[in-house]
Design an enzyme around this catalytic site. Structure first.
Site, PDB file in Angstrom:
ATOM      1  N   ASP A   1      -6.611  61.470 -24.749  1.00  0.00           N
ATOM      2  CA  ASP A   1      -5.455  60.391 -24.478  1.00  0.00           C
ATOM      3  C   ASP A   1      -4.989  59.378 -25.934  1.00  0.00           C
ATOM      4  O   ASP A   1      -6.152  59.069 -27.123  1.00  0.00           O
ATOM      5  CB  ASP A   1      -6.125  58.968 -23.548  1.00  0.00           C
ATOM      6  CG  ASP A   1      -5.490  58.161 -23.391  1.00  0.00           C
ATOM      7  OD1 ASP A   1      -4.457  58.024 -22.320  1.00  0.00           O
ATOM      8  OD2 ASP A   1      -4.660  57.202 -23.735  1.00  0.00           O
ATOM      9  N   ILE A   2      -3.969  59.465 -25.952  1.00  0.00           N
ATOM     10  CA  ILE A   2      -3.972  59.010 -27.192  1.00  0.00           C
ATOM     11  C   ILE A   2      -4.682  57.143 -27.285  1.00  0.00           C
ATOM     12  O   ILE A   2      -3.848  56.640 -26.197  1.00  0.00           O
ATOM     13  CB  ILE A   2      -2.297  58.391 -27.661  1.00  0.00           C
ATOM     14  CG1 ILE A   2      -1.129  60.423 -27.115  1.00  0.00           C
ATOM     15  CG2 ILE A   2      -1.089  58.051 -28.949  1.00  0.00           C
ATOM     16  CD1 ILE A   2       0.261  60.016 -28.018  1.00  0.00           C
TER      17      ILE A   2
ATOM     18  N   ASP B   1       8.358  57.390 -27.269  1.00  0.00           N
ATOM     19  CA  ASP B   1       8.642  59.146 -26.996  1.00  0.00           C
ATOM     20  C   ASP B   1       8.937  59.832 -27.914  1.00  0.00           C
ATOM     21  O   ASP B   1       8.066  61.443 -27.602  1.00  0.00           O
ATOM     22  CB  ASP B   1      10.417  58.857 -26.279  1.00  0.00           C
ATOM     23  CG  ASP B   1       9.955  57.866 -24.814  1.00  0.00           C
ATOM     24  OD1 ASP B   1       8.841  58.662 -24.694  1.00  0.00           O
ATOM     25  OD2 ASP B   1      11.867  58.237 -24.743  1.00  0.00           O
TER      26      ASP B   1
ATOM     27  N   GLU C   1       0.413  59.040 -21.427  1.00  0.00           N
ATOM     28  CA  GLU C   1      -0.115  59.310 -23.014  1.00  0.00           C
ATOM     29  C   GLU C   1      -0.853  60.069 -22.774  1.00  0.00           C
ATOM     30  O   GLU C   1      -2.103  60.140 -23.156  1.00  0.00           O
ATOM     31  CB  GLU C   1      -0.094  58.079 -23.727  1.00  0.00           C
ATOM     32  CG  GLU C   1      -1.165  57.289 -23.342  1.00  0.00           C
ATOM     33  CD  GLU C   1      -0.908  55.837 -22.421  1.00  0.00           C
ATOM     34  OE1 GLU C   1      -2.039  55.004 -22.243  1.00  0.00           O
ATOM     35  OE2 GLU C   1      -0.050  55.861 -21.827  1.00  0.00           O
TER      36      GLU C   1
END
Length: 422
Positions: A277-278, A294, A321
């Protein structure tokens, strides 16, 4: 470009139409040149709109930007011209990788062996490697035909021309791939097989390599036919690739991760799942806008794939994300090493988000098996829950790290976090 859409007359007509439309706030400033305006906000410059469109296309797939005078066209025409100036992103590589996953997770095709000659039967069973075909051997043609009618077999191997003719005389929508084993190891014998309706012919005296190659062709055709049938049965709407990141889609993951687990369990092989996960992605969206977010997602998906094995490991975007990385044939220890390298690689260099260079990190959680247990249909869900729990442990412990779980104990107790810098 030679298109009627580019003429001033057509542009003027579209501008006038937009000006008359009550639910759109446009106006035509000249009869031959339409300028789109919005009463609520200022429209971006044409060059800005061209740059904004690049987030859907890889850098090496974009032609040099076209230079168009500001206000020379309506927004609709402007975007048409911009799209025409771009090359479509190629999807051959993504399709090849997707097909490789689908072929690998398929079970061995079901086959029926119908031999009158017991020696041929013995030779066949000796030459075919385990796991290539899921076959049943019979000597009675009537019984073989009855079994075939009861359950479709995608491959038939037989030394009987009569049985080949009986199969081909059936008017069924789905037909098997037939391999005829000729007693005469000469062209005449193979020609007779083809005339009867066989798809492939091999002489009884063929060596092990030739025999395996012929069966390999049959298996390849059967696998591709099954993949096509699966795709068509899913309403031709199976979205296998995420449009933005060009990795596998959430729907693809939902269908093919359980098949990866089933395959690993069938052969007693290792398998690992990594979720990532970012970190602070909402902040990225707030500061750089959705276009910048994006850009980060697109580059992030590409970085995840850099350190993976082609046509073996695969990545899917399963949330906004959040991504999943599937590692077939890799157990817990190997998966920890892969996750550590990816975590460090993600944060090593900044990301280009609409021209702004951003420092981006990610948190990782993994679940790995050295041997996937058999006969447990809940294993895919348990692996997903274990990896998800490990991911949240990484986020709770400060982010930009890997937390790993070996196997799936009932309490899903995550092991200690792994610092990617070590």
């Amino acid at each position: 470009m030679n298109s009627a859409l580019e003429t001033p007359q057509v542009v003027g007509r579209m501008s006038a139409h937009l000006a008359r439309t009550p639910d759109r706030r446009y106006c035509a400033c000249a009869p031959s040149i339409g300028i789109a305006r919005s009463s609520s906000r200022t429209l971006p410059r044409p060059e800005d709109r061209i740059e904004h469109a690049h987030f859907l296309i890889s850098d090496d797939e974009v032609t040099p930007k076209v230079s168009l005078p500001a206000g020379g066209h309506t927004t609709v025409i402007q975007r048409v011209l911009e799209r025409r100036s771009e090359k479509r992103a190629r999807t051959e590589e993504g399709t090849t990788a997707t097909m490789a996953v689908m072929v690998r997770v398929l079970p061995p095709p079901k086959a029926l062996l119908v031999f009158h000659n017991a020696q041929y039967m013995s030779e066949f069973q000796r030459h075919v490697a385990p796991g290539v075909l899921d076959y049943e051997a019979l000597a009675d043609e009537r019984e073989a035909l009855r079994r075939f009618e009861g359950e479709f077999r995608s491959i038939i191997v037989t030394d009987s021309l009569q049985f080949v003719r009986r199969l081909r005389s059936r008017r069924e929508a789905r037909t098997p791939f037939v391999v005829y084993v000729s007693a005469l190891d000469e062209p005449e014998g193979r020609e007779a097989g083809f005339a009867a309706g066989a798809d492939e012919c091999v002489g009884s005296g063929a060596g092990k390599r030739e025999f395996a190659a012929r069966i390999g062709v049959a298996k390849h055709v059967a696998d591709l036919e099954l993949i096509l049938r699966i795709t068509l049965e899913e309403n031709r709407k199976l979205s296998t690739t995420d449009d933005l990141t060009r990795v596998a889609s959430r729907r693809f993951f939902g269908k093919h991760f359980p098949r990866e687990v089933e395959r690993a369990a069938r052969y007693g092989r290792p398998l690992s799942l990594i979720l990532c996960d970012i970190d602070h992605f909402k902040t990225i969206n707030d500061t750089s806008g959705h276009a910048g977010g994006d850009d980060v997602l697109r580059h992030f998906g590409a970085r995840l794939q850099k350190l993976l094995r082609g046509k073996m490991d695969w990545v899917a975007r399963i949330g906004g994300e959040e991504f999943a990385i599937v590692l077939p044939e890799i157990g817990y220890q190997g998966a920890c090493e892969v996750a550590r390298k990816i975590c460090a690689f993600v944060g090593h260099a900044p990301f280009d988000a609409q021209g702004e260079m951003l420092k981006v990190t990610a948190s990782f959680g993994l679940c790995g098996f050295e041997i996937v247990p058999a006969d447990d249909p809940q294993t895919p869900n348990r692996m997903l829950r274990a990896a998800d729990a490990a991911l949240y442990r990484s986020k709770d412990n400060g982010r930009n790290r890997v937390t790993a779980t070996q196997g799936v104990p009932e309490e899903i107790a995550a092991r200690s976090a792994i610092n990617p810098s070590k």
